[in-house]
Design a protein around this motif. Structure first.
Motif, PDB file in Angstrom:
ATOM      1  N   LEU A 188       8.400  -5.911  -2.255  1.00 18.62           N
ATOM      2  CA  LEU A 188       8.445  -5.028  -1.091  1.00 18.62           C
ATOM      3  C   LEU A 188       8.160  -3.582  -1.492  1.00 18.62           C
ATOM      4  O   LEU A 188       7.477  -2.853  -0.761  1.00 18.62           O
ATOM      5  CB  LEU A 188       9.815  -5.122  -0.413  1.00 18.62           C
ATOM      6  N   GLU A 189       8.638  -3.171  -2.650  1.00 18.55           N
ATOM      7  CA  GLU A 189       8.347  -1.819  -3.119  1.00 18.55           C
ATOM      8  C   GLU A 189       6.841  -1.630  -3.310  1.00 18.55           C
ATOM      9  O   GLU A 189       6.282  -0.597  -2.901  1.00 18.55           O
ATOM     10  CB  GLU A 189       9.071  -1.542  -4.439  1.00 18.55           C
ATOM     11  N   TRP A 190       6.169  -2.637  -3.903  1.00 13.54           N
ATOM     12  CA  TRP A 190       4.720  -2.508  -4.089  1.00 13.54           C
ATOM     13  C   TRP A 190       4.001  -2.509  -2.743  1.00 13.54           C
ATOM     14  O   TRP A 190       2.986  -1.822  -2.573  1.00 13.54           O
ATOM     15  CB  TRP A 190       4.196  -3.614  -4.996  1.00 13.54           C
ATOM     16  N   PHE A 191       4.507  -3.262  -1.784  1.00 16.64           N
ATOM     17  CA  PHE A 191       3.951  -3.235  -0.427  1.00 16.64           C
ATOM     18  C   PHE A 191       3.962  -1.804   0.119  1.00 16.64           C
ATOM     19  O   PHE A 191       2.970  -1.330   0.686  1.00 16.64           O
ATOM     20  CB  PHE A 191       4.758  -4.154   0.489  1.00 16.64           C
ATOM     21  N   SER A 207       2.207  -9.083  -2.610  1.00 13.16           N
ATOM     22  CA  SER A 207       3.023  -8.245  -1.730  1.00 13.16           C
ATOM     23  C   SER A 207       2.500  -8.077  -0.311  1.00 13.16           C
ATOM     24  O   SER A 207       3.149  -7.406   0.493  1.00 13.16           O
ATOM     25  CB  SER A 207       3.197  -6.860  -2.362  1.00 13.16           C
ATOM     26  N   LYS A 208       1.365  -8.643   0.004  1.00 10.20           N
ATOM     27  CA  LYS A 208       0.797  -8.395   1.333  1.00 10.20           C
ATOM     28  C   LYS A 208       1.727  -8.861   2.448  1.00 10.20           C
ATOM     29  O   LYS A 208       1.813  -8.245   3.509  1.00 10.20           O
ATOM     30  CB  LYS A 208      -0.574  -9.061   1.465  1.00 10.20           C
ATOM     31  N   ASP A 209       2.449  -9.946   2.210  1.00 12.40           N
ATOM     32  CA  ASP A 209       3.391 -10.453   3.207  1.00 12.40           C
ATOM     33  C   ASP A 209       4.842 -10.221   2.786  1.00 12.40           C
ATOM     34  O   ASP A 209       5.756 -10.895   3.254  1.00 12.40           O
ATOM     35  CB  ASP A 209       3.168 -11.942   3.460  1.00 12.40           C
ATOM     36  N   ALA A 214      10.810 -10.402   3.048  1.00 11.07           N
ATOM     37  CA  ALA A 214      12.049  -9.687   2.748  1.00 11.07           C
ATOM     38  C   ALA A 214      13.009  -9.715   3.937  1.00 11.07           C
ATOM     39  O   ALA A 214      14.221  -9.902   3.771  1.00 11.07           O
ATOM     40  CB  ALA A 214      11.741  -8.243   2.353  1.00 11.07           C
ATOM     41  N   ILE A 215      12.470  -9.519   5.142  1.00  9.62           N
ATOM     42  CA  ILE A 215      13.311  -9.598   6.345  1.00  9.62           C
ATOM     43  C   ILE A 215      13.999 -10.953   6.414  1.00  9.62           C
ATOM     44  O   ILE A 215      15.211 -11.060   6.643  1.00  9.62           O
ATOM     45  CB  ILE A 215      12.469  -9.340   7.599  1.00  9.62           C
ATOM     46  N   ASN A 216      13.217 -12.006   6.193  1.00 14.03           N
ATOM     47  CA  ASN A 216      13.784 -13.355   6.252  1.00 14.03           C
ATOM     48  C   ASN A 216      14.773 -13.611   5.118  1.00 14.03           C
ATOM     49  O   ASN A 216      15.742 -14.360   5.282  1.00 14.03           O
ATOM     50  CB  ASN A 216      12.671 -14.397   6.211  1.00 14.03           C
ATOM     51  N   LYS A 217      14.542 -12.999   3.970  1.00 12.85           N
ATOM     52  CA  LYS A 217      15.455 -13.185   2.847  1.00 12.85           C
ATOM     53  C   LYS A 217      16.824 -12.582   3.151  1.00 12.85           C
ATOM     54  O   LYS A 217      17.851 -13.120   2.758  1.00 12.85           O
ATOM     55  CB  LYS A 217      14.862 -12.553   1.585  1.00 12.85           C
ATOM     56  N   SER A 229      -1.376 -14.956   3.381  1.00 11.03           N
ATOM     57  CA  SER A 229      -1.458 -13.495   3.360  1.00 11.03           C
ATOM     58  C   SER A 229      -0.816 -12.886   2.126  1.00 11.03           C
ATOM     59  O   SER A 229      -0.698 -11.676   2.020  1.00 11.03           O
ATOM     60  CB  SER A 229      -0.756 -12.924   4.603  1.00 11.03           C
ATOM     61  N   GLY A 230      -0.429 -13.704   1.178  1.00 10.20           N
ATOM     62  CA  GLY A 230       0.397 -13.207   0.095  1.00 10.20           C
ATOM     63  C   GLY A 230      -0.315 -12.455  -1.009  1.00 10.20           C
ATOM     64  O   GLY A 230       0.270 -11.597  -1.634  1.00 10.20           O
ATOM     65  N   LYS A 231      -1.570 -12.740  -1.287  1.00  8.80           N
ATOM     66  CA  LYS A 231      -2.193 -12.184  -2.489  1.00  8.80           C
ATOM     67  C   LYS A 231      -3.443 -11.381  -2.155  1.00  8.80           C
ATOM     68  O   LYS A 231      -4.042 -11.541  -1.099  1.00  8.80           O
ATOM     69  CB  LYS A 231      -2.520 -13.298  -3.476  1.00  8.80           C
TER      70      LYS A 231
END
Length: 232
Positions: A188-191, A207-209, A214-217, A229-231
């Motif tokens: 999330l920091e890299w996002f 980090s794209k998603d 993080a919200i769900n975590k 959307s992850g990479k």
């Protein structure tokens, strides 16, 4: 216990490498109950009594409405509405606050949530038992993507069902959760740093998603993660 009917969803979820395998179990159980309340439960008197008394929460009302049996949902909402109508009382300035609290309590119940709470309690107990009795299962726990915080708390609540392996189970959950929360926070920091023009040409890495994950975590699976959307 291995691959019995009550453990198959657990094995499947922990092998899936999702951010929270318990959320996957919860979603499957919730979808099954929604289908039930749009199917055979509509005309079953025992179910209708429960619906009339407890109703549906916002989320499950929306899930039911998204289904195809609008007549079945209409019948259930109608008889639940009759119960709510009978509960509307004339108030005075002195009694209005108490009446508001009573109505808020009445509207906070959900027959599907009631069943889900019981279902997830049984799953939490079974997971603890599997940790003790299933030789391969601890490795899948340690390799999974971690847990959302609400489901981490759920497993802690029923950890004693691991018997004499409880301390080892708790240690595994703790190490897993610390590691995976640190991972998601780094992603999330890299996002956020990617919005700096100096990083515009750099890879998104994983980090794209990161934001929805993080919200769900932290809150449980409450937002959708866009596919693929992850990479990059």
């Amino acid at each position: 216990m291995r691959y019995q009917i009550q453990t198959m969803p657990i094995w499947d979820a922990f092998k899936s490498q999702k951010e929270c395998p318990i959320c996957a179990i919860y979603t499957h159980a919730s979808d099954r109950l929604v289908s039930q309340y749009l199917g055979e439960a509509v005309m079953e008197p025992a179910y209708r009594i429960k619906v009339n008394k407890r109703g549906f929460c916002d989320k499950h009302t929306a899930d039911l409405y998204a289904g195809e049996n609008k007549l079945g949902l209409g019948l259930q909402i109608h008889t639940r509405g009759e119960v709510l109508l009978r509960g509307i009382n004339k108030t005075s300035p002195k009694s209005a606050a108490a009446e508001a609290k009573r109505l808020q309590k009445e509207l906070s119940t959900c027959v599907i949530c009631d069943q889900l709470d019981e279902t997830m309690r049984r799953y939490a107990e079974t997971i603890a038992q599997m940790y003790k009795h299933e030789e391969d299962f601890p490795a899948y726990v340690e390799k999974c993507g971690g847990l959302c915080l609400p489901h981490y708390a759920l497993l802690l609540e029923y950890c004693k069902h691991a018997g004499n392996a409880t301390q080892k189970y708790l240690s595994s959950l703790y190490e897993l959760q610390k590691k995976q929360l640190a991972r998601i926070n780094d992603e999330l920091e890299w996002f956020t740093l990617k919005f700096d023009y100096r990083n515009a040409d750099k890879s998104w890495r994983n980090s794209k998603d990161a934001l929805p994950r993080a919200i769900n975590k932290y809150r449980g699976e409450i937002v959708k993660v866009p596919p693929d959307s992850g990479k990059n």
